[in-house]
Each structure stands twice: as C-alpha cells, then as structure tokens.
Scaffold this motif. Structure first.
Motif, PDB file in Angstrom:
ATOM      1  N   LEU A   4       0.801  -1.224   0.000  1.00  0.00           N
ATOM      2  CA  LEU A   4       0.000   0.000   0.000  1.00  0.00           C
ATOM      3  C   LEU A   4       0.833   1.274   0.000  1.00  0.00           C
ATOM      4  O   LEU A   4       0.351   2.333  -0.375  1.00  0.00           O
ATOM      5  N   ARG A   5       2.068   1.192   0.436  1.00  0.00           N
ATOM      6  CA  ARG A   5       2.895   2.394   0.617  1.00  0.00           C
ATOM      7  C   ARG A   5       2.969   3.273  -0.629  1.00  0.00           C
ATOM      8  O   ARG A   5       2.886   4.483  -0.535  1.00  0.00           O
ATOM      9  N   LEU A   8      -0.254   5.429  -1.122  1.00  0.00           N
ATOM     10  CA  LEU A   8      -0.720   6.191   0.022  1.00  0.00           C
ATOM     11  C   LEU A   8      -0.455   7.678  -0.183  1.00  0.00           C
ATOM     12  O   LEU A   8       0.647   8.076  -0.525  1.00  0.00           O
ATOM     13  N   ARG A  10      -0.881  11.202   1.892  1.00  0.00           N
ATOM     14  CA  ARG A  10      -1.156  11.760   3.214  1.00  0.00           C
ATOM     15  C   ARG A  10      -1.151  13.283   3.128  1.00  0.00           C
ATOM     16  O   ARG A  10      -0.289  13.870   2.490  1.00  0.00           O
ATOM     17  N   VAL A  19      -5.516  10.346   5.089  1.00  0.00           N
ATOM     18  CA  VAL A  19      -4.725   9.406   4.294  1.00  0.00           C
ATOM     19  C   VAL A  19      -5.668   8.761   3.285  1.00  0.00           C
ATOM     20  O   VAL A  19      -6.694   8.192   3.669  1.00  0.00           O
ATOM     21  N   ILE A  21      -5.896   6.012   0.094  1.00  0.00           N
ATOM     22  CA  ILE A  21      -5.230   4.918  -0.610  1.00  0.00           C
ATOM     23  C   ILE A  21      -6.147   4.465  -1.742  1.00  0.00           C
ATOM     24  O   ILE A  21      -7.210   3.883  -1.490  1.00  0.00           O
ATOM     25  N   VAL A  79      -2.611   0.298   8.811  1.00  0.00           N
ATOM     26  CA  VAL A  79      -2.442   1.628   8.209  1.00  0.00           C
ATOM     27  C   VAL A  79      -2.714   2.707   9.252  1.00  0.00           C
ATOM     28  O   VAL A  79      -1.968   3.681   9.374  1.00  0.00           O
ATOM     29  N   ASN A  83       0.178   5.326  10.765  1.00  0.00           N
ATOM     30  CA  ASN A  83       0.082   6.767  10.490  1.00  0.00           C
ATOM     31  C   ASN A  83      -0.257   7.601  11.718  1.00  0.00           C
ATOM     32  O   ASN A  83       0.204   8.725  11.844  1.00  0.00           O
TER      33      ASN A  83
END
Length: 184
Positions: A4-5, A8, A10, A19, A21, A79, A83
């Motif tokens: 997922l990074r 993402l 933010r 955030v 996704i 997640v 975060n």
C-alpha cells in the motif's frame, strides 16, 4: 502494508490528518461487500446515529453492520496505527458498517465523531457512473474517492455525505478507537 505504501497519499487539513489509498479494495472485494446488502438485514437501530446538539437522529440511509472480522481489516488497523502512531482498535463487537444511499435526498449532515473514534475510515464500493450526489466531503479539503479507494481521517474532522441525486451509492465505514475510547 508494503503493497500500500506506493499508493498512500497523506495530507493535513484543519489540524487533522487525511490518508487516501486508491485501489485499497479490488473490484471483487467491492462487489462482495456491495452485494452483502442484498442478503443482510438493515440495522434499523440507533447504533449508528447522528447527534445534533443534544438530540439523537436516525441516519438517512440504510446500513448493515459487520460483526465479523474480515482479513482486510488487519490492513486497515495497520495503516491507522502506522500513520497515527498509537494503538487503535475496532469497536467492541462491531467491525464496520456498509452504508447504502438509495433514495434521492439521502445523505449525511456535517458532523464529526471524536467521542467514538480516533480514526474513521470509509471505502467507496460503488462505480462513479452508478450514482449522482452522495459525495463524501471533509470540510476544507478536496477529495476524490473512486471505487475501491479508502480514506482514513482524524475523527475530529467535520465531514458529510452530500444528498443523493440519483442511483445508488454504497460505502464501508469503520471507526478505530484509542485505549481511552475503548475502555469507556
């Protein structure tokens, strides 16, 4: 959370974190949870309500409560913890709700939910061409949530769902609590 990074996004708004996704859910996951409404019973209680002033109002839509844990919920929690940098938990015996807007005018007034959660999550289950209106908005922010996108946001942020004009819109919402909220 590695997969997922790279998707993402933010940002900060009105003192709170958001955030987003994209493609958090696959097409088949969206379809599975969207079809859940065809088989589950509408939760007609005040379990999900809107408090305006000192008055509890029933929400203006159908909702279906998820009382079972699904595998994707581990990623949701991961997640949020990653975060928000604190331990977070799902509500006791409630993992989420599928919100179903199906009649013109259904929506949700501006509100925040800091008393029940630290992080709120919404996943859009519907194709954009299936509805008009019923857009998720956070005050002071411009957000687009295509089908399968998940938004994680500080529960203290004011947000709403604009009135549905036509079609049907479904989303899956979850609230993650900190230790203090969990032990109330």
């Amino acid at each position: 959370m590695g997969r997922l990074r790279n998707r993402l996004n933010r940002k900060f708004c009105n003192g709170g974190m958001i955030v987003v996704i994209n493609n958090f859910f696959t097409e088949s996951m969206c379809n599975f949870f969207s079809s859940y409404c065809n088989y589950a019973s509408n939760n007609d209680s005040l379990e999900v309500n809107l408090v305006t002033g000192k008055k509890n109002e029933k929400v203006d839509r159908n909702y279906y409560t998820l009382r079972s844990h699904y595998k994707f919920m581990d990623e949701v929690r991961e997640v949020a913890i990653d975060n928000w940098k604190q331990q977070l938990y799902f509500q006791h015996q409630v993992f989420g709700h599928i919100m179903h807007y199906h009649s013109p005018g259904q929506g949700l007034k501006w509100h925040a939910e800091p008393n029940i959660a630290t992080v709120s999550v919404s996943i859009n289950l519907s194709d954009e061409e299936d509805y008009n209106g019923a857009e998720f908005e956070i005050k002071g922010s411009n957000i687009e949530l295509p089908k399968g996108a998940a938004i994680f946001y500080d529960s203290k942020l004011m947000h709403r769902v604009t009135p549905l004009v036509s079609g049907e819109k479904k989303s899956l919402v979850m609230w993650l609590q900190n230790d203090k909220q969990r032990n109330k």
